[in-house]
Scaffold this motif. Structure first.
Motif, PDB file in Angstrom:
ATOM      1  N   GLU A 142       0.851  -1.200   0.000  1.00  0.00           N
ATOM      2  CA  GLU A 142       0.000   0.000   0.000  1.00  0.00           C
ATOM      3  C   GLU A 142       0.889   1.253   0.000  1.00  0.00           C
ATOM      4  N   ARG A 143       0.447   2.302  -0.715  1.00  0.00           N
ATOM      5  CA  ARG A 143       1.226   3.541  -0.749  1.00  0.00           C
ATOM      6  C   ARG A 143       1.181   4.241   0.608  1.00  0.00           C
ATOM      7  N   VAL A 144       2.318   4.816   1.008  1.00  0.00           N
ATOM      8  CA  VAL A 144       2.327   5.632   2.224  1.00  0.00           C
ATOM      9  C   VAL A 144       1.814   7.018   1.833  1.00  0.00           C
ATOM     10  N   GLU A 145       0.695   7.419   2.398  1.00  0.00           N
ATOM     11  CA  GLU A 145       0.066   8.673   1.963  1.00  0.00           C
ATOM     12  C   GLU A 145       0.457   9.862   2.814  1.00  0.00           C
ATOM     13  N   LEU A 146       0.816   9.566   4.043  1.00  0.00           N
ATOM     14  CA  LEU A 146       0.963  10.657   5.001  1.00  0.00           C
ATOM     15  C   LEU A 146       2.055  10.319   5.994  1.00  0.00           C
TER      16      LEU A 146
END
Ligand code: ZN
Length: 319
Positions: free
Chosen positions: A243-247
């Motif tokens: 999963e992409r790290v968004e924050l």
């Protein structure tokens, strides 16, 4: 870039500075330096903290029993390690100490939301990384980091499964954050800290850290920076697979500074600035939004170190 600040951040307990090495007015001091430097331009970047965090919001992370304990001055005194506070009336403790921290907590919530929109935001307070859902300690009462991450998820600003990176560079291990996110695998924790400092006994917290960097008083400022520069990119690469790290939340404690009363490290002012820029640049290069929180800093220079970092960030990421 946005800077979240309120004049309500300063902890207004008369004489506190004589009892604890903490500069309880470092928030307004840093703000005044920024005002002098940027004048009207600062107003465009300023997000005024609108209110203190509410009890209802606090209950999203804290237990009812814990909020009840905070009504006892003796309990607050122990959490702040300031015995004199235990002898003050409850209304004074709440008004002069806890309420400014509730303003700071709301500021962290706003900073994380602003970072999500703008890419970079700073709350000129917060970073209470020792506070647990059911316990206050180490001058930390409210778990502002967990409350802020919960708030952006709750408002749908990031997805329910979105990954979040937490980078803690305060000289003390962020044990409260580890306990709060103990079973939340969507949050990845990097912590560089003096392992001989409080809370060195908290092995449960240490077990939750995804990437440890242990330093101590014997390390030079250069060695500290080398360790940071070697390990932080490794951490980011290791968490970016699925999963992409968004924050990201960056807890930028200035108590690593050589002149600090509690950090027991030897980092120079130049390296504090270099560290902060390195962390934020690494995140922005990966297109990860970041909210920076002040956390610890127990020297007369703390506000100036904060100013130097925010000044550089404005010049790089400001409007
Ligand atoms: Zn600290």
């Amino acid at each position: 870039m946005k800077i979240v600040y309120s004049r309500h951040y300063d902890i207004g307990f008369f004489g506190l500075e004589r009892l604890h090495p903490f500069d309880s007015r470092k928030y307004s001091r840093a703000w005044r330096c920024l005002s002098r430097e940027f004048g009207a331009r600062l107003r465009q970047m300023h997000v005024k903290t609108d209110r203190p965090v509410t009890r209802e919001e606090l209950l999203r992370v804290h237990t009812e029993g814990y909020l009840e304990l905070l009504r006892r001055p003796r309990y607050v005194a122990a959490a702040l390690e300031l015995p004199i506070v235990g002898r003050l009336p409850r209304v004074i403790v709440d008004h002069c100490i806890l309420k400014p921290m509730r303003w700071g907590t709301r500021g962290s919530m706003l900073a994380v939301a602003e970072a999500n929109k703008q890419g970079v935001a700073v709350n000129l307070s917060g970073g209470y990384h020792h506070a647990k859902p059911d316990e206050g300690q180490g001058f930390c009462v409210y778990a502002d980091i967990a409350l802020a991450v919960d708030d952006v998820r709750r408002h749908g600003l990031i997805g329910p499964e979105a990954h979040v990176a937490y980078i803690d560079a305060d000289a003390h291990q962020g044990n409260g954050v580890c306990h709060t996110f103990l079973h939340d695998k969507r949050v990845f924790i990097f912590d560089i800290y003096n392992h001989t400092n409080y809370p060195c006994y908290d092995h449960v917290a240490q077990g939750r850290i995804d990437c440890h960097v242990r330093v101590h008083a014997g390390h030079t400022s250069d060695e500290y920076m080398r360790a940071m520069k070697r390990m932080l990119p490794v951490f980011f690469d290791s968490i970016s697979h699925s999963e992409r790290v968004e924050l990201a939340v960056y807890n930028a404690g200035t108590d690593v500074y050589a002149g600090d009363a509690l950090g027991n490290l030897n980092v120079t002012a130049e390296h504090v600035l270099e560290r902060d820029l390195f962390v934020i640049d690494q995140l922005r290069q990966r297109d990860i939004s970041v909210a920076m929180l002040l956390s610890g800093g127990y020297s007369r220079e703390s506000y100036r170190l904060v100013f130097e970092t925010v000044n550089a960030l404005v010049n790089k990421y400001g409007e």
